[in-house]
Design a protein around this motif. Structure first.
Motif, PDB file in Angstrom:
ATOM      1  N   LEU A 159      -2.822   0.024   5.896  1.00 13.94           N
ATOM      2  CA  LEU A 159      -3.682  -0.990   5.284  1.00 13.94           C
ATOM      3  C   LEU A 159      -4.024  -2.091   6.282  1.00 13.94           C
ATOM      4  CD1 LEU A 159      -4.873  -2.032   2.528  1.00 13.94           C
ATOM      5  CD2 LEU A 159      -2.675  -3.207   2.195  1.00 13.94           C
ATOM      6  N   SER A 167       2.903   0.669   7.173  1.00 14.86           N
ATOM      7  CA  SER A 167       3.553   1.517   6.178  1.00 14.86           C
ATOM      8  C   SER A 167       2.618   1.850   5.023  1.00 14.86           C
ATOM      9  CB  SER A 167       4.818   0.842   5.644  1.00 14.86           C
ATOM     10  OG  SER A 167       4.497  -0.305   4.862  1.00 14.86           O
ATOM     11  N   ARG A 168       1.617   1.026   4.801  1.00 15.41           N
ATOM     12  CA  ARG A 168       0.609   1.273   3.773  1.00 15.41           C
ATOM     13  C   ARG A 168      -0.705   1.773   4.356  1.00 15.41           C
ATOM     14  NH1 ARG A 168       3.397  -3.428   1.714  1.00 15.41           N
ATOM     15  NH2 ARG A 168       3.879  -3.273  -0.526  1.00 15.41           N
ATOM     16  N   HIS A 204      -8.341   1.170   4.493  1.00 18.33           N
ATOM     17  CA  HIS A 204      -7.186   1.951   4.068  1.00 18.33           C
ATOM     18  C   HIS A 204      -7.290   3.336   4.676  1.00 18.33           C
ATOM     19  CE1 HIS A 204      -4.677   4.124   0.829  1.00 18.33           C
ATOM     20  NE2 HIS A 204      -3.854   3.450   1.621  1.00 18.33           N
ATOM     21  N   PHE A 218      -2.062  -1.601  -3.669  1.00 15.51           N
ATOM     22  CA  PHE A 218      -1.513  -0.685  -2.662  1.00 15.51           C
ATOM     23  C   PHE A 218       0.004  -0.711  -2.692  1.00 15.51           C
ATOM     24  CE2 PHE A 218      -5.767  -1.724  -1.046  1.00 15.51           C
ATOM     25  CZ  PHE A 218      -6.262  -0.446  -0.788  1.00 15.51           C
ATOM     26  N   ASP A 245      -0.592  -3.581   7.481  1.00 16.30           N
ATOM     27  CA  ASP A 245       0.694  -3.045   7.062  1.00 16.30           C
ATOM     28  C   ASP A 245       0.693  -1.556   7.407  1.00 16.30           C
ATOM     29  OD1 ASP A 245       2.962  -2.051   5.858  1.00 16.30           O
ATOM     30  OD2 ASP A 245       2.772  -3.277   4.057  1.00 16.30           O
TER      31      ASP A 245
END
Length: 447
Positions: free
Chosen positions: A417, A414-415, A36, A446, A412
């Motif tokens: 992640l 946008s996260r 993350h 998340f 992802d």
């Protein structure tokens, strides 16, 4: 941003899940890694990677354990392709034959790299280019076979059903596979893309992989398309109940497995979606994410089941050492997650740009939202990656690749992640729910 205590709570929850992941098979194990915002926040492992029957020694799983991940390795292969595009060695809309003249045979002169990456080339029929599954062990033979392969090898022209396919947590599709131009090249794509890489670089695939991807990420020795002989024993083995059994067998769910499913916080939502009055089985949960009734079984077999495949053991040392890029990618969970952490950061890792912004935009854009002819779902194909499977979260920006055994790696952006999950349980993705359980659990955190 989640603080340290939040990550600790997440990891305690995930470790508890992994400890219960033996389910109907009591021998095996797995590892799970999450990045993350560029940092590894989860590095977990559970169970048995290998058993030395001679010395009666057990090797436990670690996040660094090498694992056979089947098609999850395609995500690595196509990431290498995108790096080569960023290096101006390849272009998505140039024909493959412009780099590989012998590929133009039998009408394939117009097939582009984009066609292959979006699984719209029609080149998926492994049966048409092999006499036996053992042919897949011979890299040069298979390159020659794909050169001679006919364009649009047999595809279905009739409907096989019109059930729904979950595109995301809200939208549904009722398109049958017969109407689709998306046909997952489950095996053939590995020789096409791997051969292309070798043609354009004039170097062996593994050497290109190491130079352009693994060295910049400090991952040399953790990802292979063809494991070195002296590394084979380090790969987590398939620990089968019957040594003579070559393929997984579906088994009835144990009571403990059904109870485990019922303990999950999203089980009531699953139950509502299934409209079932009975406890949900592994197959019933799987059917919430995949729709196998919508595919044509002949197409499925032609893409995935060459003659003799039931006796073909991907875990055999000879097979692990072979170069079968679409199916025998070997990597550790930490390596897969690191690659996807770079992708989650839009092609940049620790100050190094591996994939430029224009290429990243292209690779992360959905090109095909049709129901796939081979995979039992709308895959939302990007350039070589598919969507992440979740019923309860917005994953419109997430992409990655899963393997035949239910392994997975995805990101992802946008996260910020990245997630990887690998294992050696004796299952297939159509008879297993571990990846879905992890996806829903991780995405719950998340938000």
């Amino acid at each position: 941003m989640k603080d340290l205590m939040d990550y600790q709570a997440l990891n305690q929850n995930l470790a508890q899940l992994l400890s219960q992941f033996d389910l109907n098979q009591k021998v095996g194990g797995c590892s799970l890694v999450i990045f993350h915002e560029g940092k590894a926040v989860t590095q977990l492992a559970h169970g048995v990677a290998n058993i030395d029957k001679t010395n009666q020694q057990i090797t436990p799983w670690q996040p660094s354990t090498l694992s056979l991940n089947f098609s999850t390795g395609k995500g690595i292969l196509v990431t290498l392709i995108h790096i080569l595009v960023s290096q101006n060695l390849l272009a998505y809309d140039k024909t493959l034959a412009s780099y590989w003249p012998a590929f133009a045979q039998n009408g394939k002169d117009s097939v582009t790299l984009r066609d292959m990456l979006t699984h719209e080339s029609g080149l998926f029929n492994i049966v048409s280019i092999t006499e036996h599954a053992k042919d897949m062990l011979d890299w040069q033979l298979m390159l020659s076979n794909v050169e001679q392969m006919a364009l649009n090898s047999p595809t279905n022209t009739h409907s096989s059903g019109s059930g729904s396919a979950n595109k995301d947590s809200v939208n549904q599709s009722t398109q049958s596979s017969a109407d689709s131009s998306a046909a997952y090249s489950a095996l053939v794509s590995g020789w096409v893309l791997g051969g292309l890489i070798e043609k354009v670089t004039q170097l062996p695939l593994q050497q290109v992989l190491e130079y352009y991807l693994l060295e910049p990420l400090n991952l040399v020795g953790q990802v292979y398309f063809g494991v070195p002989k002296d590394k084979v024993e380090q790969v987590a083995g398939q620990i089968r109940a019957k040594e003579t059994q070559a393929k997984p067998l579906l088994t009835q769910d144990a009571d403990s497995t059904l109870q485990f499913y019922q303990s999950l916080p999203f089980y009531p939502a699953w139950l509502t979606l299934s409209q079932s009055d009975s406890p949900l089985t592994t197959q019933a949960i799987n059917a919430l994410y995949f729709q196998p009734a919508n595919i044509n079984i002949e197409d499925y077999k032609s893409a995935l089941v060459p003659i003799g495949s039931r006796q073909f053991n991907y875990y055999h040392p000879v097979t692990l050492q072979a170069k079968i890029p679409a199916a025998n990618g070997v990597a550790s969970a930490i390596a897969l997650a690191t690659v996807y952490a770079m992708l989650a950061n839009r092609g940049v890792w620790q100050g190094k740009t591996l994939i430029n912004s224009a290429v990243f935009k292209a690779l992360s854009t959905i090109h095909n939202e049709q129901f796939d002819k081979i995979m039992p779902a709308v895959m939302a194909w990007r350039l070589g990656y598919h969507r992440v499977f979740s019923l309860f979260h917005d994953v419109s920006d997430a992409f990655g690749h899963m393997g035949y055994n239910g392994s997975m790696a995805w990101c992802d952006p946008s996260r910020a992640l990245a997630v990887s999950f690998v294992h050696n349980y004796d299952v297939t993705m159509l008879g297993d729910d571990r990846q879905f359980i992890l996806n829903e659990t991780i995405l719950d955190f998340f938000v």
